[in-house]
Design a protein around this motif. Structure first.
Motif, short mmCIF file in Angstrom:
data_model
loop_
_atom_site.label_atom_id
_atom_site.label_comp_id
_atom_site.label_asym_id
_atom_site.label_seq_id
_atom_site.Cartn_x
_atom_site.Cartn_y
_atom_site.Cartn_z
N HIS A 99 18.35 -17.60 35.12
CA HIS A 99 16.94 -17.39 35.44
C HIS A 99 16.73 -17.83 36.89
O HIS A 99 16.96 -18.98 37.24
N LEU A 100 16.30 -16.89 37.73
CA LEU A 100 16.07 -17.15 39.15
C LEU A 100 14.60 -16.98 39.50
O LEU A 100 13.92 -16.09 38.96
N LEU A 101 14.10 -17.81 40.40
CA LEU A 101 12.76 -17.66 40.96
C LEU A 101 12.89 -17.09 42.36
O LEU A 101 13.58 -17.67 43.20
N LEU A 102 12.24 -15.97 42.62
CA LEU A 102 12.23 -15.39 43.96
C LEU A 102 11.11 -16.00 44.80
O LEU A 102 11.19 -16.05 46.02
N SER A 103 10.05 -16.39 44.14
CA SER A 103 8.96 -17.17 44.74
C SER A 103 8.28 -17.88 43.58
O SER A 103 8.73 -17.78 42.44
N HIS A 104 7.17 -18.57 43.85
CA HIS A 104 6.57 -19.35 42.75
C HIS A 104 5.87 -18.49 41.72
O HIS A 104 5.46 -18.99 40.68
N ARG A 105 5.73 -17.17 41.97
CA ARG A 105 5.09 -16.30 40.97
C ARG A 105 5.93 -15.06 40.66
O ARG A 105 5.45 -14.11 40.05
N LYS A 106 7.16 -15.05 41.08
CA LYS A 106 8.04 -13.90 40.83
C LYS A 106 9.42 -14.40 40.43
O LYS A 106 9.91 -15.38 40.99
N VAL B 39 13.30 -13.48 37.86
CA VAL B 39 14.14 -12.53 37.13
C VAL B 39 15.08 -13.29 36.20
O VAL B 39 15.55 -14.39 36.53
N TYR B 40 15.31 -12.72 35.02
CA TYR B 40 16.33 -13.18 34.08
C TYR B 40 17.44 -12.14 34.07
O TYR B 40 17.17 -10.94 33.91
N PHE B 41 18.70 -12.59 34.22
CA PHE B 41 19.84 -11.69 34.10
C PHE B 41 20.60 -12.01 32.84
O PHE B 41 20.89 -13.17 32.52
N ASN B 42 20.96 -10.94 32.12
CA ASN B 42 21.73 -11.08 30.89
C ASN B 42 23.22 -11.21 31.21
O ASN B 42 23.65 -11.03 32.36
N GLN B 43 24.00 -11.48 30.19
CA GLN B 43 25.44 -11.57 30.34
C GLN B 43 26.03 -10.27 30.88
O GLN B 43 25.41 -9.21 30.80
N ASN B 44 27.24 -10.38 31.46
CA ASN B 44 27.96 -9.21 31.99
C ASN B 44 27.15 -8.48 33.06
O ASN B 44 27.06 -7.25 33.05
N SER B 45 26.54 -9.24 33.93
CA SER B 45 25.75 -8.66 35.02
C SER B 45 26.33 -9.10 36.37
O SER B 45 26.92 -10.18 36.50
N ARG B 46 26.14 -8.24 37.34
CA ARG B 46 26.53 -8.57 38.72
C ARG B 46 25.45 -8.05 39.65
O ARG B 46 25.01 -6.90 39.52
N PHE B 47 25.00 -8.89 40.58
CA PHE B 47 23.89 -8.50 41.43
C PHE B 47 23.93 -9.26 42.75
O PHE B 47 24.64 -10.27 42.89
N VAL B 48 23.16 -8.77 43.71
CA VAL B 48 23.08 -9.37 45.05
C VAL B 48 21.62 -9.62 45.39
O VAL B 48 20.77 -8.75 45.15
N ILE B 49 21.32 -10.79 45.92
CA ILE B 49 19.98 -11.08 46.46
C ILE B 49 20.11 -11.17 47.98
O ILE B 49 20.95 -11.93 48.49
N TYR C 2 5.83 -6.59 34.29
CA TYR C 2 7.06 -7.05 33.66
C TYR C 2 7.91 -5.81 33.37
O TYR C 2 7.44 -4.88 32.70
N ILE C 3 9.16 -5.80 33.84
CA ILE C 3 9.99 -4.63 33.60
C ILE C 3 11.40 -5.06 33.21
O ILE C 3 11.86 -6.15 33.54
N ILE C 4 12.09 -4.16 32.49
CA ILE C 4 13.48 -4.35 32.11
C ILE C 4 14.29 -3.28 32.83
O ILE C 4 13.99 -2.08 32.72
N VAL C 5 15.30 -3.69 33.57
CA VAL C 5 16.17 -2.76 34.28
C VAL C 5 17.57 -2.88 33.68
O VAL C 5 18.18 -3.94 33.72
N ASP C 6 18.05 -1.80 33.08
CA ASP C 6 19.39 -1.77 32.51
C ASP C 6 20.22 -0.81 33.35
O ASP C 6 20.18 0.40 33.17
N SER C 7 20.97 -1.37 34.29
CA SER C 7 21.75 -0.54 35.21
C SER C 7 22.92 0.13 34.51
O SER C 7 23.35 1.22 34.89
N THR C 8 23.43 -0.52 33.46
CA THR C 8 24.60 0.03 32.77
C THR C 8 24.26 1.30 32.01
O THR C 8 24.93 2.32 32.13
N SER C 9 23.19 1.25 31.22
CA SER C 9 22.78 2.44 30.44
C SER C 9 21.76 3.30 31.18
O SER C 9 21.28 4.28 30.64
#
Length: 398
Positions: free
Chosen positions: A69-76, A78-88, A139-146
């Motif tokens: 679970h990452l905070l991009l700012s105090h009001r934004k 993201v949660y990443f599920n297992q088997n994920s890879r990403f860049v900030i 609130y959105i869910i992004v599934d890059s795999t499917s």
């Protein structure tokens, strides 16, 4: 006391304490299992803990059975599920200071920012074939795999790079993306059940409550005996043009007419500035029972003549130059905020023909459907500028 306790619980869950704002860097709020990190443009991976500071230019790998679970700012955040890879990555855009690029995996983004506040900021997300902008109370869910995008609450603007398409998704919509096509449908209960193992139930409950508030507001605004309505106010003429044409009315009515032909299920109306005055978007939406309020200005409307003489003095050419710049914003009464605010500009130049003097233009009727006017350099410039606006509005208004 109960409402106060509930509010404090949500603030803690989303990590909205002062500590989360420090330095405006992303922060690791929590993680479970094994997560690796490496600074961008380096090769060394290392395992991390929740106390590790971030710079905002890192790549992450979330191992099987792990979450972060990452905070991009105090009001934004993201949660990443297992088997994920990403860049900030940090950006130079003050309206969207961080860009999250999902290489593969599944993520749940939330943006609790009130867009009526000062200096609102977006979350910009990209996958291998899409670019997503999240703007406030969403609130959105992004599934890059499917290759699925699901909007649990709020709205998301999506640009599909491989199909050259734009979509404006409103909860509870979802979109599936294939190599050659897309398909939209409504979110189901099972879509929410699938994320309960890695997104806290309190977060999901908050998203559902937000969507219920949005739907209730939609019903209040749109339950009258009328079709969905789009209200245009005549564009303010803030350009230097002061000729005989009523360019404010002409351009506004042309945009309205084109959209009217495309969206027969909606009604369109134009109100001039004298009628609307200083009324707010919300007041106009309520007064005219409109779902969308479109406002804007003509920032530039130029027809210039330029003369060039060669150094030797044996060549003389005259060129006409045209430039049109329009700014348009769209207020969505259902969302209670401005969902679009962009400018479009077009400019052209060509040698002067005797049939296109300034006086010839002034003698013409300013009618963007008139073929004679459309074929002029100024007509082509206006049409090109307007076509960009119509393309964007065709995605937003549905």
């Amino acid at each position: 006391m109960l409402p106060t306790i509930a509010l404090m619980t949500l603030l803690l869950l989303f990590g909205m304490g002062n500590r989360a704002c420090a330095g405006h860097h992303p922060q690791i709020k929590s993680l479970s299992g094994q997560v690796e990190l490496r600074p961008t443009n380096t090769t060394g991976w290392k395992y991390i803990s929740s106390s590790m500071p971030l710079t905002g230019n890192e790549e992450f790998r979330v191992h099987p059975g792990s979450t972060i679970h990452l905070l991009l700012s105090h009001r934004k955040g993201v949660y990443f599920n297992q088997n994920s890879r990403f860049v900030i990555s940090r950006t130079n855009n003050s309206n969207a200071p961080y860009h999250v690029s999902i290489i593969y995996g599944e993520a749940f983004f939330f943006d609790l920012e009130n867009r009526r506040g000062t200096n609102p900021q977006d979350i910009v997300i990209s996958t291998n074939n899409s670019r997503i902008t999240l703007s406030g109370s969403s609130y959105i869910i992004v599934d890059s795999t499917s290759k699925r995008l699901k909007v649990l609450a709020g709205v998301a603007n999506v640009r599909l790079t491989h199909l050259n398409q734009r979509h404006h998704l409103r909860a509870p919509q979802k979109i599936g993306i294939t190599k050659h096509n897309t398909f939209k449908s409504k979110m189901l209960d099972k879509d929410i059940e699938m994320i309960q193992d890695w997104v806290p139930k309190e977060i999901i409950r908050s998203a559902k409550q937000q969507q219920l508030r949005n739907l209730r507001r939609d019903r209040i605004l749109l339950s009258g005996q009328f079709k969905d309505r789009v209200l245009f106010t005549s564009l303010d003429n803030n350009s230097e043009y002061a000729g005989s044409w009523n360019i404010s009315s002409g351009i506004t009515n042309h945009i309205k007419t084109v959209l009217e032909d495309r969206f027969s299920h909606m009604s369109f109306a134009v109100s001039d500035q004298a009628q609307t005055g200083d009324a707010t978007h919300r007041e106009l939406a309520k007064k005219y029972q409109a779902r969308y309020v479109v406002r804007g200005e003509i920032q530039q409307f130029d027809l210039l003549k330029r003369a060039d003489i060669s150094i030797s003095g044996d060549q003389y050419t005259e060129t006409k130059e045209t430039a049109v710049r329009l700014r348009v914003s769209v207020y969505d009464a259902g969302a209670g905020r401005i969902i679009y605010d962009q400018f479009h500009r077009s400019e052209k130049s060509a040698p002067i023909r005797r049939t296109e003097t300034r006086q010839d233009y002034e003698n013409m009727q300013f009618a963007l459907k008139n073929e004679r006017f459309k074929s002029t350099l100024l007509g082509e410039t206006i049409s090109e500028c307007i076509s960009g606006i119509i393309k964007d509005l065709s995605v937003i208004i549905y």
